[in-house]
Design a protein around this motif. Structure first.
Motif, PDB file in Angstrom:
ATOM      1  N   LEU A 164       2.119   3.635  -7.476  1.00  0.00           N
ATOM      2  CA  LEU A 164       1.422   2.701  -6.897  1.00  0.00           C
ATOM      3  C   LEU A 164       1.442   3.010  -5.359  1.00  0.00           C
ATOM      4  O   LEU A 164       2.065   3.323  -4.650  1.00  0.00           O
ATOM      5  CB  LEU A 164       2.417   1.150  -6.672  1.00  0.00           C
ATOM      6  CG  LEU A 164       2.495   0.623  -8.166  1.00  0.00           C
ATOM      7  CD1 LEU A 164       3.465  -0.509  -8.092  1.00  0.00           C
ATOM      8  CD2 LEU A 164       1.291  -0.165  -8.895  1.00  0.00           C
ATOM      9  N   ILE A 165      -0.049   2.878  -4.881  1.00  0.00           N
ATOM     10  CA  ILE A 165      -0.437   3.089  -3.637  1.00  0.00           C
ATOM     11  C   ILE A 165      -1.217   2.083  -2.869  1.00  0.00           C
ATOM     12  O   ILE A 165      -1.743   1.398  -3.714  1.00  0.00           O
ATOM     13  CB  ILE A 165      -0.997   4.327  -3.539  1.00  0.00           C
ATOM     14  CG1 ILE A 165      -2.309   4.546  -4.114  1.00  0.00           C
ATOM     15  CG2 ILE A 165      -0.125   5.812  -4.043  1.00  0.00           C
ATOM     16  CD1 ILE A 165      -3.193   5.697  -3.942  1.00  0.00           C
ATOM     17  N   ASP A 166      -1.013   2.120  -1.719  1.00  0.00           N
ATOM     18  CA  ASP A 166      -1.759   1.061  -0.944  1.00  0.00           C
ATOM     19  C   ASP A 166      -2.212   1.685   0.585  1.00  0.00           C
ATOM     20  O   ASP A 166      -1.298   2.441   1.121  1.00  0.00           O
ATOM     21  CB  ASP A 166      -1.254  -0.118  -0.738  1.00  0.00           C
ATOM     22  CG  ASP A 166      -2.234  -1.454  -0.496  1.00  0.00           C
ATOM     23  OD1 ASP A 166      -3.452  -1.125  -0.113  1.00  0.00           O
ATOM     24  OD2 ASP A 166      -1.966  -2.533  -0.719  1.00  0.00           O
ATOM     25  N   THR A 167      -3.201   1.230   0.960  1.00  0.00           N
ATOM     26  CA  THR A 167      -3.460   1.499   2.404  1.00  0.00           C
ATOM     27  C   THR A 167      -2.922   0.567   3.484  1.00  0.00           C
ATOM     28  O   THR A 167      -3.116   0.903   4.919  1.00  0.00           O
ATOM     29  CB  THR A 167      -5.041   1.637   2.645  1.00  0.00           C
ATOM     30  OG1 THR A 167      -5.394   0.125   2.325  1.00  0.00           O
ATOM     31  CG2 THR A 167      -5.802   2.579   1.979  1.00  0.00           C
ATOM     32  N   GLU A 168      -2.151  -0.432   3.059  1.00  0.00           N
ATOM     33  CA  GLU A 168      -1.397  -1.297   3.706  1.00  0.00           C
ATOM     34  C   GLU A 168       0.149  -1.158   3.524  1.00  0.00           C
ATOM     35  O   GLU A 168       0.619  -0.854   2.412  1.00  0.00           O
ATOM     36  CB  GLU A 168      -1.666  -2.762   3.802  1.00  0.00           C
ATOM     37  CG  GLU A 168      -3.208  -3.023   3.868  1.00  0.00           C
ATOM     38  CD  GLU A 168      -3.509  -2.968   5.294  1.00  0.00           C
ATOM     39  OE1 GLU A 168      -2.705  -3.160   6.339  1.00  0.00           O
ATOM     40  OE2 GLU A 168      -4.730  -2.532   5.644  1.00  0.00           O
ATOM     41  N   PRO A 169       0.938  -1.125   4.650  1.00  0.00           N
ATOM     42  CA  PRO A 169       2.449  -1.173   4.643  1.00  0.00           C
ATOM     43  C   PRO A 169       3.039  -2.304   3.576  1.00  0.00           C
ATOM     44  O   PRO A 169       2.364  -3.508   3.827  1.00  0.00           O
ATOM     45  CB  PRO A 169       2.991  -1.268   5.946  1.00  0.00           C
ATOM     46  CG  PRO A 169       1.882  -1.032   6.801  1.00  0.00           C
ATOM     47  CD  PRO A 169       0.766  -1.386   6.037  1.00  0.00           C
ATOM     48  N   ARG A 170       3.849  -2.094   2.508  1.00  0.00           N
ATOM     49  CA  ARG A 170       4.413  -3.027   1.648  1.00  0.00           C
ATOM     50  C   ARG A 170       5.792  -2.766   1.466  1.00  0.00           C
ATOM     51  O   ARG A 170       6.441  -1.988   1.636  1.00  0.00           O
ATOM     52  CB  ARG A 170       3.460  -3.266   0.499  1.00  0.00           C
ATOM     53  CG  ARG A 170       2.187  -3.279   0.599  1.00  0.00           C
ATOM     54  CD  ARG A 170       1.513  -3.636  -0.862  1.00  0.00           C
ATOM     55  NE  ARG A 170       0.092  -3.990  -0.659  1.00  0.00           N
ATOM     56  CZ  ARG A 170      -0.408  -5.105  -0.558  1.00  0.00           C
ATOM     57  NH1 ARG A 170       0.400  -6.438  -0.564  1.00  0.00           N
ATOM     58  NH2 ARG A 170      -1.840  -5.474  -0.417  1.00  0.00           N
ATOM     59  N   GLU A 171       6.461  -3.891   1.042  1.00  0.00           N
ATOM     60  CA  GLU A 171       7.901  -3.847   0.639  1.00  0.00           C
ATOM     61  C   GLU A 171       7.831  -4.412  -0.747  1.00  0.00           C
ATOM     62  O   GLU A 171       7.239  -5.444  -1.177  1.00  0.00           O
ATOM     63  CB  GLU A 171       8.849  -4.704   1.645  1.00  0.00           C
ATOM     64  CG  GLU A 171       8.842  -4.095   3.040  1.00  0.00           C
ATOM     65  CD  GLU A 171       9.629  -2.691   3.030  1.00  0.00           C
ATOM     66  OE1 GLU A 171      10.606  -2.583   1.967  1.00  0.00           O
ATOM     67  OE2 GLU A 171       9.797  -2.074   4.018  1.00  0.00           O
ATOM     68  N   LEU A 172       8.718  -3.972  -1.662  1.00  0.00           N
ATOM     69  CA  LEU A 172       8.816  -4.387  -2.943  1.00  0.00           C
ATOM     70  C   LEU A 172      10.162  -5.193  -3.229  1.00  0.00           C
ATOM     71  O   LEU A 172      11.268  -4.794  -2.562  1.00  0.00           O
ATOM     72  CB  LEU A 172       8.915  -3.130  -3.975  1.00  0.00           C
ATOM     73  CG  LEU A 172       7.900  -2.507  -4.302  1.00  0.00           C
ATOM     74  CD1 LEU A 172       7.946  -1.279  -5.536  1.00  0.00           C
ATOM     75  CD2 LEU A 172       6.576  -3.236  -4.783  1.00  0.00           C
ATOM     76  N   SER A 173      10.051  -6.417  -3.641  1.00  0.00           N
ATOM     77  CA  SER A 173      11.215  -7.311  -3.796  1.00  0.00           C
ATOM     78  C   SER A 173      11.936  -6.850  -4.966  1.00  0.00           C
ATOM     79  O   SER A 173      11.613  -6.078  -5.911  1.00  0.00           O
ATOM     80  CB  SER A 173      10.854  -8.679  -3.979  1.00  0.00           C
ATOM     81  OG  SER A 173      10.081  -8.804  -5.145  1.00  0.00           O
ATOM     82  N   PRO A 174      13.342  -7.264  -5.308  1.00  0.00           N
ATOM     83  CA  PRO A 174      13.979  -6.951  -6.406  1.00  0.00           C
ATOM     84  C   PRO A 174      13.135  -7.247  -7.567  1.00  0.00           C
ATOM     85  O   PRO A 174      12.938  -6.514  -8.605  1.00  0.00           O
ATOM     86  CB  PRO A 174      15.234  -7.815  -6.432  1.00  0.00           C
ATOM     87  CG  PRO A 174      15.522  -7.928  -5.034  1.00  0.00           C
ATOM     88  CD  PRO A 174      14.187  -8.062  -4.141  1.00  0.00           C
ATOM     89  N   ASP A 175      12.420  -8.595  -7.723  1.00  0.00           N
ATOM     90  CA  ASP A 175      11.641  -8.990  -8.802  1.00  0.00           C
ATOM     91  C   ASP A 175      10.404  -7.844  -9.100  1.00  0.00           C
ATOM     92  O   ASP A 175      10.295  -7.704 -10.093  1.00  0.00           O
ATOM     93  CB  ASP A 175      11.214 -10.300  -8.450  1.00  0.00           C
ATOM     94  CG  ASP A 175      12.068 -11.373  -8.819  1.00  0.00           C
ATOM     95  OD1 ASP A 175      13.386 -10.929  -9.529  1.00  0.00           O
ATOM     96  OD2 ASP A 175      12.072 -12.632  -8.438  1.00  0.00           O
ATOM     97  N   ASP A 176      10.123  -7.471  -7.957  1.00  0.00           N
ATOM     98  CA  ASP A 176       8.571  -6.591  -7.877  1.00  0.00           C
ATOM     99  C   ASP A 176       9.174  -5.174  -8.559  1.00  0.00           C
ATOM    100  O   ASP A 176       8.436  -4.761  -9.474  1.00  0.00           O
ATOM    101  CB  ASP A 176       8.177  -6.335  -6.573  1.00  0.00           C
ATOM    102  CG  ASP A 176       7.309  -7.520  -5.991  1.00  0.00           C
ATOM    103  OD1 ASP A 176       6.810  -8.263  -6.734  1.00  0.00           O
ATOM    104  OD2 ASP A 176       7.429  -7.574  -4.566  1.00  0.00           O
ATOM    105  N   VAL A 177      10.528  -4.769  -8.265  1.00  0.00           N
ATOM    106  CA  VAL A 177      10.959  -3.534  -8.746  1.00  0.00           C
ATOM    107  C   VAL A 177      11.094  -3.720 -10.276  1.00  0.00           C
ATOM    108  O   VAL A 177      10.714  -2.245 -10.971  1.00  0.00           O
ATOM    109  CB  VAL A 177      12.225  -3.129  -8.021  1.00  0.00           C
ATOM    110  CG1 VAL A 177      12.865  -1.958  -8.782  1.00  0.00           C
ATOM    111  CG2 VAL A 177      12.118  -2.886  -6.533  1.00  0.00           C
ATOM    112  N   GLU A 178      11.663  -4.854 -10.706  1.00  0.00           N
ATOM    113  CA  GLU A 178      11.888  -4.865 -12.041  1.00  0.00           C
ATOM    114  C   GLU A 178      10.537  -5.107 -12.863  1.00  0.00           C
ATOM    115  O   GLU A 178      10.509  -4.511 -14.021  1.00  0.00           O
ATOM    116  CB  GLU A 178      12.751  -6.075 -12.401  1.00  0.00           C
ATOM    117  CG  GLU A 178      14.218  -6.233 -11.973  1.00  0.00           C
ATOM    118  CD  GLU A 178      14.953  -4.998 -12.575  1.00  0.00           C
ATOM    119  OE1 GLU A 178      14.724  -4.926 -13.890  1.00  0.00           O
ATOM    120  OE2 GLU A 178      15.841  -4.433 -11.838  1.00  0.00           O
TER     121      GLU A 178
END
Length: 229
Positions: free
Chosen positions: A41-55
């Motif tokens: 997964l890539i993006d041109t904006e900084p992001r953070e994955l939540s634990p739910d996102d990781v799952e």
């Protein structure tokens, strides 16, 4: 932010187009544990994955692995572990397109086992399966990783040789013949694995099916020149 992460901040894709600022990756594996690649997964904006996102990302990766496994099952010959005719056609088409773009030669070999029906009739289908697996194994032994191999019929095989001319194909036939001859010496079977080859050079835009048909016809013309091993 990839620009602030020492693992990525000097990467050309971060410093210039497309200016990646977010990256997440999950390794993809074959059912046998072999590494296949990475789901990214890539993006041109900084992001953070939540634990739910990781799952969710893990679930997506596992779905991808299952999809890849399903495609493989649909394009793989169970007995020899080579591509079946469908899989060969798909891979050969891609290889031909590559050869056309790069202006490199390609040659198709159509290989037919001789006396295979007799092996089945006199020694049984189990021994016939051994003959097929033996032939496939020696094909893989003498061919390159860049060559496209497949079992395209009951006792019919094909190899698309990338960046190879007639002389290179003839050389491969000889090496395959010698490899099988040595296998016969080592195992002292009741029969010999023999084959006839039809070789066609790709000189124009042509479909895989048309190429197989031409090589098949050439193989029949060579029936009186059976290679003994």
């Amino acid at each position: 932010n990839a620009l602030e992460d020492e693992r990525f901040n000097d990467n050309p894709l971060v410093l210039s187009e497309p200016y990646i600022r977010f990256y997440a990756g999950y390794p993809l594996k074959h059912i046998n544990g072999q590494k296949l690649g990475t789901l990214c997964l890539i993006d041109t904006e900084p992001r953070e994955l939540s634990p739910d996102d990781v799952e969710d990302f893990k679930d997506l990766a596992q779905m991808t692995e299952r999809e890849l496994a399903a495609v493989e099952l649909a394009t793989l010959d169970d007995l020899t572990q080579l591509s079946n005719k469908r899989g060969f056609s798909i891979l050969a088409c891609k290889a031909l397109n590559y050869c056309s773009r790069m202006n490199v030669s390609a040659t198709l070999m159509f290989l037919d086992l001789n006396g295979f029906k007799q092996i089945n009739d006199t020694l049984g289908h189990k021994e016939g399966d051994i003959a097929l697996r033996t032939f496939a194994a020696h094909m893989q032994k003498v061919c390159r990783d860049s060559d496209v191999m497949g079992r395209v019929g009951g006792d019919e095989f094909a190899v698309l040789l990338v960046d190879t001319d007639q002389a290179g194909a003839n050389n491969l036939v000889q090496r395959l013949s010698e490899s099988l001859r040595q296998d016969q010496v080592n195992h002292n079977r009741e029969y010999r694995v023999e084959f006839t080859a039809g070789i066609v050079n790709v000189t124009e835009q042509i479909s895989v099916d048309e190429l197989l048909d031409l090589a098949d016809k050439q193989m029949y013309l060579n029936r009186n020149k059976v290679i003994k091993v």
